[in-house]
Design a protein around this motif. Structure first.
Motif, PDB file in Angstrom:
ATOM      1  N   GLN A 339       0.791  -1.231   0.000  1.00  0.00           N
ATOM      2  CA  GLN A 339       0.000   0.000   0.000  1.00  0.00           C
ATOM      3  C   GLN A 339       0.829   1.290   0.000  1.00  0.00           C
ATOM      4  OE1 GLN A 339      -3.249  -1.937   2.849  1.00  0.00           O
ATOM      5  NE2 GLN A 339      -3.476   0.240   2.732  1.00  0.00           N
ATOM      6  N   GLY A 380      -7.901   3.536  22.668  1.00  0.00           N
ATOM      7  CA  GLY A 380      -8.046   2.679  21.494  1.00  0.00           C
ATOM      8  C   GLY A 380      -6.697   2.102  21.105  1.00  0.00           C
ATOM      9  N   ALA A 384      -3.616   2.950  14.964  1.00  0.00           N
ATOM     10  CA  ALA A 384      -3.300   4.344  15.288  1.00  0.00           C
ATOM     11  C   ALA A 384      -2.915   4.490  16.760  1.00  0.00           C
ATOM     12  CB  ALA A 384      -4.501   5.244  14.966  1.00  0.00           C
ATOM     13  N   GLU A 403      -7.963   0.134  26.083  1.00  0.00           N
ATOM     14  CA  GLU A 403      -8.600  -0.634  25.010  1.00  0.00           C
ATOM     15  C   GLU A 403      -9.840  -1.320  25.567  1.00  0.00           C
ATOM     16  OE1 GLU A 403      -8.507  -1.167  21.599  1.00  0.00           O
ATOM     17  OE2 GLU A 403     -10.214  -2.422  22.170  1.00  0.00           O
ATOM     18  N   ALA A 404     -10.958  -1.125  24.884  1.00  0.00           N
ATOM     19  CA  ALA A 404     -12.229  -1.689  25.354  1.00  0.00           C
ATOM     20  C   ALA A 404     -12.272  -3.215  25.217  1.00  0.00           C
ATOM     21  CB  ALA A 404     -13.374  -1.063  24.553  1.00  0.00           C
ATOM     22  N   GLN A 411      -8.961  -3.202  14.388  1.00  0.00           N
ATOM     23  CA  GLN A 411      -9.453  -3.901  13.195  1.00  0.00           C
ATOM     24  C   GLN A 411      -8.433  -4.862  12.577  1.00  0.00           C
ATOM     25  OE1 GLN A 411     -11.612  -1.289  10.325  1.00  0.00           O
ATOM     26  NE2 GLN A 411     -11.180   0.246  11.883  1.00  0.00           N
ATOM     27  N   LYS A 421      -4.003 -12.673   4.484  1.00  0.00           N
ATOM     28  CA  LYS A 421      -3.617 -11.487   5.257  1.00  0.00           C
ATOM     29  C   LYS A 421      -3.152 -11.880   6.668  1.00  0.00           C
ATOM     30  CE  LYS A 421      -6.054  -7.585   3.220  1.00  0.00           C
ATOM     31  NZ  LYS A 421      -6.931  -6.440   3.473  1.00  0.00           N
ATOM     32  N   TYR A 424      -0.832  -9.837   9.013  1.00  0.00           N
ATOM     33  CA  TYR A 424      -1.179  -8.637   9.761  1.00  0.00           C
ATOM     34  C   TYR A 424      -1.031  -8.853  11.264  1.00  0.00           C
ATOM     35  CZ  TYR A 424      -2.822  -6.326   5.515  1.00  0.00           C
ATOM     36  OH  TYR A 424      -2.881  -5.741   4.274  1.00  0.00           O
ATOM     37  N   ASP A 510     -12.518  -8.450   1.096  1.00  0.00           N
ATOM     38  CA  ASP A 510     -11.897  -9.330   2.098  1.00  0.00           C
ATOM     39  C   ASP A 510     -12.911 -10.340   2.624  1.00  0.00           C
ATOM     40  OD1 ASP A 510      -9.378  -8.362   1.952  1.00  0.00           O
ATOM     41  OD2 ASP A 510      -9.402  -7.258   3.847  1.00  0.00           O
ATOM     42  N   GLY A 650      -9.041   6.075  12.220  1.00  0.00           N
ATOM     43  CA  GLY A 650     -10.402   5.937  11.713  1.00  0.00           C
ATOM     44  C   GLY A 650     -11.377   6.848  12.429  1.00  0.00           C
ATOM     45  N   ALA A 659      -5.142   1.848   7.160  1.00  0.00           N
ATOM     46  CA  ALA A 659      -4.175   1.793   8.248  1.00  0.00           C
ATOM     47  C   ALA A 659      -2.966   2.672   7.937  1.00  0.00           C
ATOM     48  CB  ALA A 659      -3.742   0.359   8.476  1.00  0.00           C
TER      49      ALA A 659
HETATM   50  P1  FAD Z   1      -9.332   0.653  14.957  1.00  0.00           P
HETATM   51  O1  FAD Z   1      -8.466  -0.381  14.367  1.00  0.00           O
HETATM   52  O2  FAD Z   1     -10.772   0.588  14.654  1.00  0.00           O
HETATM   53  O3  FAD Z   1      -9.123   0.616  16.521  1.00  0.00           O
HETATM   54  C1  FAD Z   1      -9.902   1.354  17.420  1.00  0.00           C
HETATM   55  C2  FAD Z   1      -9.839   0.699  18.782  1.00  0.00           C
HETATM   56  O4  FAD Z   1     -10.390   1.583  19.745  1.00  0.00           O
HETATM   57  C3  FAD Z   1     -10.643  -0.582  18.853  1.00  0.00           C
HETATM   58  O5  FAD Z   1      -9.811  -1.635  19.293  1.00  0.00           O
HETATM   59  C4  FAD Z   1     -11.742  -0.255  19.866  1.00  0.00           C
HETATM   60  O6  FAD Z   1     -12.093  -1.379  20.659  1.00  0.00           O
HETATM   61  C5  FAD Z   1     -11.084   0.815  20.714  1.00  0.00           C
HETATM   62  N1  FAD Z   1     -12.005   1.719  21.406  1.00  0.00           N
HETATM   63  C6  FAD Z   1     -13.033   2.430  20.881  1.00  0.00           C
HETATM   64  N2  FAD Z   1     -13.605   3.187  21.848  1.00  0.00           N
HETATM   65  C7  FAD Z   1     -12.946   2.953  23.001  1.00  0.00           C
HETATM   66  C8  FAD Z   1     -13.059   3.447  24.333  1.00  0.00           C
HETATM   67  N3  FAD Z   1     -13.940   4.347  24.687  1.00  0.00           N
HETATM   68  N4  FAD Z   1     -12.190   2.983  25.251  1.00  0.00           N
HETATM   69  C9  FAD Z   1     -11.245   2.078  24.929  1.00  0.00           C
HETATM   70  N5  FAD Z   1     -11.102   1.579  23.681  1.00  0.00           N
HETATM   71  C10 FAD Z   1     -11.924   2.016  22.724  1.00  0.00           C
HETATM   72  N6  FAD Z   1      -6.362  -1.310   6.319  1.00  0.00           N
HETATM   73  C11 FAD Z   1      -5.357  -1.270   5.478  1.00  0.00           C
HETATM   74  O7  FAD Z   1      -4.741  -0.222   5.368  1.00  0.00           O
HETATM   75  N7  FAD Z   1      -4.999  -2.348   4.737  1.00  0.00           N
HETATM   76  C12 FAD Z   1      -5.664  -3.519   4.811  1.00  0.00           C
HETATM   77  O8  FAD Z   1      -5.328  -4.465   4.115  1.00  0.00           O
HETATM   78  C13 FAD Z   1      -6.752  -3.597   5.695  1.00  0.00           C
HETATM   79  N8  FAD Z   1      -7.483  -4.725   5.790  1.00  0.00           N
HETATM   80  C14 FAD Z   1      -8.576  -4.732   6.590  1.00  0.00           C
HETATM   81  C15 FAD Z   1      -9.372  -5.869   6.641  1.00  0.00           C
HETATM   82  C16 FAD Z   1     -10.491  -5.902   7.438  1.00  0.00           C
HETATM   83  C17 FAD Z   1     -11.327  -7.125   7.428  1.00  0.00           C
HETATM   84  C18 FAD Z   1     -10.828  -4.774   8.239  1.00  0.00           C
HETATM   85  C19 FAD Z   1     -12.043  -4.804   9.117  1.00  0.00           C
HETATM   86  C20 FAD Z   1     -10.049  -3.637   8.201  1.00  0.00           C
HETATM   87  C21 FAD Z   1      -8.933  -3.604   7.378  1.00  0.00           C
HETATM   88  N9  FAD Z   1      -8.152  -2.470   7.271  1.00  0.00           N
HETATM   89  C22 FAD Z   1      -7.078  -2.444   6.445  1.00  0.00           C
HETATM   90  C23 FAD Z   1      -8.516  -1.230   7.969  1.00  0.00           C
HETATM   91  C24 FAD Z   1      -7.610  -0.953   9.128  1.00  0.00           C
HETATM   92  O9  FAD Z   1      -7.635  -2.036   9.999  1.00  0.00           O
HETATM   93  C25 FAD Z   1      -8.031   0.346   9.757  1.00  0.00           C
HETATM   94  O10 FAD Z   1      -7.776   1.389   8.842  1.00  0.00           O
HETATM   95  C26 FAD Z   1      -7.267   0.610  11.021  1.00  0.00           C
HETATM   96  O11 FAD Z   1      -7.456  -0.452  11.919  1.00  0.00           O
HETATM   97  C27 FAD Z   1      -7.709   1.901  11.679  1.00  0.00           C
HETATM   98  O12 FAD Z   1      -6.983   2.010  12.867  1.00  0.00           O
HETATM   99  P2  FAD Z   1      -7.518   2.783  14.121  1.00  0.00           P
HETATM  100  O13 FAD Z   1      -6.494   2.563  15.169  1.00  0.00           O
HETATM  101  O14 FAD Z   1      -7.848   4.162  13.751  1.00  0.00           O
HETATM  102  O15 FAD Z   1      -8.894   2.103  14.534  1.00  0.00           O
END
Ligand code: FAD
Ligand code: SF4
Length: 673
Positions: A339, A380, A384, A403-404, A411, A421, A424, A510, A650, A659
């Protein structure tokens, strides 16, 4: 641990400190103002990380050979002198570096391209001009000239790119070489071009200069070389004066994935193994060797004398150092997503890495000790949050990560269950090691509230709360047969023998991949032989090009992949990987429907209309993959109480497979706290 991998390799006139070669990657740094300085820092970090030998991205030996209109070339002393900054920086770190000489031939993305014959590549718009016989001789000279210039710039050697379907490859096979002069016709005539290049290069650079020849050992195109021809060429290349033979797998126009995440680890080492014993110079195995244990196994199995890793050095400059110091759990592993590296290169952007945004940005993104130490909350533990928390802690801040769920990863815990995959999970493992190493206080099963955060008096609050699956609102959206992607991928809800997937974005694809595999009974990572069978690679190499009929395992269920918009499915997927996903689902018989209006779900199934025509898909389940919404409850609650926060990942912008943005944004923020 890693005995063979870390043992030195004597090349006669010089010794490599270990058997890891950092393979060539076109970063686009050479093409931008100030880029050579950045490239110098990039390569020097990898040299400091103890890699045995580095190969640069491809540099053209003449204007026609450039991959694009302004792509880097080395044809003058002035151009060569500019590279001294790179060679000096690498040598200062005790490393060795070779310049890759690449003539793109008919793959060049500019109108002045040339080739052995005027045959357009299926992956290019332009048709090449046929080189005259004299021009071929001149091109041979150009290669040797560039090698001599590279030597004057302080390079320890050159790699002559003879594979992946570039100019040299185009001369070798009849598919692209229809000439009737001394450079065409018989196999001997067709391989004269690479042999002359190596010969004349050796004459120009003398004996004590590394010449790596990248040999296309497996073309994976119809009308490619036979195994006997490949062996004959290897012997001739050795005789012409090459020091090392590196392996090339598949032309760029081949329709078998060769480096995507679906390829089993070390999945093409068997090809190099066939060549072992045929020549007396060291052989390098390549493709999907992403961790030291994979490389060690390739060497222990007698497949090669060295291993090449390219993208793994974008993900982690210290990969070899961490192997030497026996801390492999701290390696930030390349997950083969393409990517931020290959996709960027093809989009003419600076190459980087999804899991390491510092790659090729070493002069601008650094994690230096913080001047004012702060108390930081990160909410979270998805990509990120994990990145922000570990970098902030590395810089000296005191960090609480909430983390909840019961585990870190967000994700990525869903991504890692998708067939192909599985890698990952390495990213989660890496951050787990970093959380421990840098003393991040991790609070699992803890859905933190605004009140808690305010009461604790943090200096900085970073919200990385991610997303929530977007809901649909047609009649029957709450029917028992309707699930969302998280129900299936995270909560393990069973899906019946027929299913409609609503949404054909990255997650929809996916999901289709997940449901098209018998994940209960298939091993999570495919074996090499199963993979080759699925994609139609003949491991017996009976025919030239080593292709055979693909034999994909049938899908365990009937799958419909639906989208509201028109046009081709998956057109927004990654440039270098989208075709793999499309081909894979096609092989599995997934039915693609576009321009769909969703009418309702009931016991009968999913009712849809296309162009006003109603139909019922009699499916057992409907899985919603219709996008995501940012999860901002906490943000809004904190905002209402006047608490300043940083919103990342996100939770900031929900954009499906994103990601790259999430980790990059987290890294830049944490670098500045
Ligand atoms: P998230 O991964 O959504 O993490 C947020 C976390 O915050 C969660 O664990 C949640 O439980 C926690 N949380 C929320 N509220 C609270 C709270 N109040 N207190 C404590 N914890 C909390 N991206 C790519 O770039 N390439 C890929 O190939 C790819 N494949 C994917 C395949 C699948 C099936 C999925 C579902 C996603 C995929 N993604 C991929 C997307 C990628 O995983 C997301 O872009 C990335 O995870 C976003 O990261 P984030 O940390 O912002 O959020
Ligand atoms: Fe590997 Fe993906 Fe990083 Fe490229 S962007 S180096 S494929 S992890």
């Amino acid at each position: 641990m890693y005995e063979k991998l870390l043992s030195p390799l004597d090349l006669g006139f010089t010794t490599l400190r270990n058997r890891v070669l950092m393979g060539s990657m076109h970063t686009n740094l050479e093409e931008i103002p100030g880029g050579l300085e950045r490239a110098a820092t990039f390569y020097a970090e990898r040299a400091r990380g103890q890699v045995g030998l580095i190969v640069t991205g491809g540099i053209a030996p003449n204007v026609a050979g450039s991959v694009g209109p302004h792509a880097a070339k080395m044809t003058t002393q002035e151009e060569a002198d500019q590279h001294k900054i790179i060679t000096d920086a690498v040598h200062k770190e005790g490393g060795k570096i070779c310049l890759q000489i690449l003539h793109a031939g008919r793959y060049a993305y500019h109108p002045n391209l040339v080739g052995p014959s005027p045959i357009k590549a299926p992956i290019n718009f332009f048709t090449p001009k046929e080189l005259s016989s004299e021009e071929v001789w001149q091109t041979v000279k150009d290669y040797a000239n560039t090698a001599a210039l590279a030597q004057s710039a302080g390079y320890d050697g050159v790699e002559i790119m003879g594979s992946e379907g570039y100019l040299i490859n185009q001369f070798i096979v009849k598919r692209t070489n229809h000439r009737e002069d001394e450079w065409g016709g018989s196999y001997e005539n067709r391989i004269k071009f690479p042999i002359e290049i190596v010969k004349q290069t050796r004459e120009k650079v003398g004996p004590n200069f590394i010449i790596i020849y990248r040999l296309s050992m497996l073309d994976l195109v119809e009308g490619g070389s036979s195994w006997e021809e490949v062996v004959q060429l290897a012997k001739e290349i050795e005789a012409a004066g090459a020091t090392i033979i590196n392996t090339g797998i598949g032309w760029h126009e081949a329709r078998v994935p060769t480096i995507g995440t679906v390829v089993p680890k070390g999945g093409f080492a068997w090809v190099t193994k066939r060549m072992m014993g045929e020549v007396n110079i060291p052989l390098v195995a390549t493709n999907r060797i992403n961790m030291p244990d994979v490389g060690e196994k390739v060497l222990q199995d007698g497949c090669a004398d060295m291993v090449s890793m390219a993208r793994p050095f974008l993900a982690d400059a210290d990969l070899v150092l961490k192997a030497i110091e026996k801390r492999p759990e701290e390696i930030n592993t390349c997950i083969a997503c393409n990517q931020a590296c290959l996709d960027h290169t093809f989009e003419m952007k600076i190459c980087s890495c999804i899991v390491n945004p510092r790659a090729c940005h070493e002069t601008e993104l650094n994690f230096l000790p913080a001047t004012t130490l702060k108390k930081v909350a990160v909410v979270g533990a998805g990509p990120a949050g994990m990145a922000a928390a570990t970098i902030a802690a590395e810089r000296g801040h005191t960090v609480d990560l909430f983390e909840a769920e019961k585990e870190i990863g967000g994700q990525f815990n869903m991504a890692k269950v998708i067939p192909g995959k599985e890698e990952y999970q390495h990213t989660i493992r890496y951050y787990d090691a970093m959380i421990k190493k840098h003393g991040v206080q991790l609070h699992l099963n803890h859905r933190v509230t605004a009140e808690e955060l305010i009461a604790a008096g943090y200096d900085e609050v970073i919200l990385a709360t991610g997303v929530t699956p977007r809901k649909v609102d047609f009649p029957g959206a709450d029917h028992a047969k309707v699930l969302n992607y998280a129900d299936v991928l995270y909560r393990g809800k069973e899906v019946g023998k027929s299913v409609a997937i609503i949404g054909a974005g990255g997650i929809g694809f996916d999901m289709a991949e997940f449901l098209a595999h018998d994940t209960e009974h298939e091993s999570p990572s495919m074996s090499t032989s199963a993979y080759m069978e699925e994609w139609g690679v003949d491991m017996a190499y009976s025919d030239p090009g080593a292709l055979t009929a693909a034999k994909p395992a049938p899908s365990p269920r009937e799958i419909y992949l639906l989208k509201r918009s028109g046009g081709k499915h998956g057109k927004d997927l990654g440039k270098t990987t989208g075709w793999i996903h499309r081909a894979s689902l096609k092989m599995k018989g997934v039915k693609h429907l576009a321009n769909v209006t969703y009418e309702k779900v009931d016991d009968e199934g999913l009712h849809i209309s296309i162009g006003g025509e109603l139909q019922v898909l009699p499916v057992e389940h409907v899985v919603i993959c219709a996008g995501q919404e940012p999860l901002r409850d906490l943000h809004d609650a904190l905002d209402a109480q006047g608490q300043k926060v940083h919103l990342i990942g996100g939770a900031d912008v929900a954009a499906q497979l994103d990601a790259k943005r999430a980790i990059k944004q987290a890294s830049y923020l944490a670098a500045e706290l």
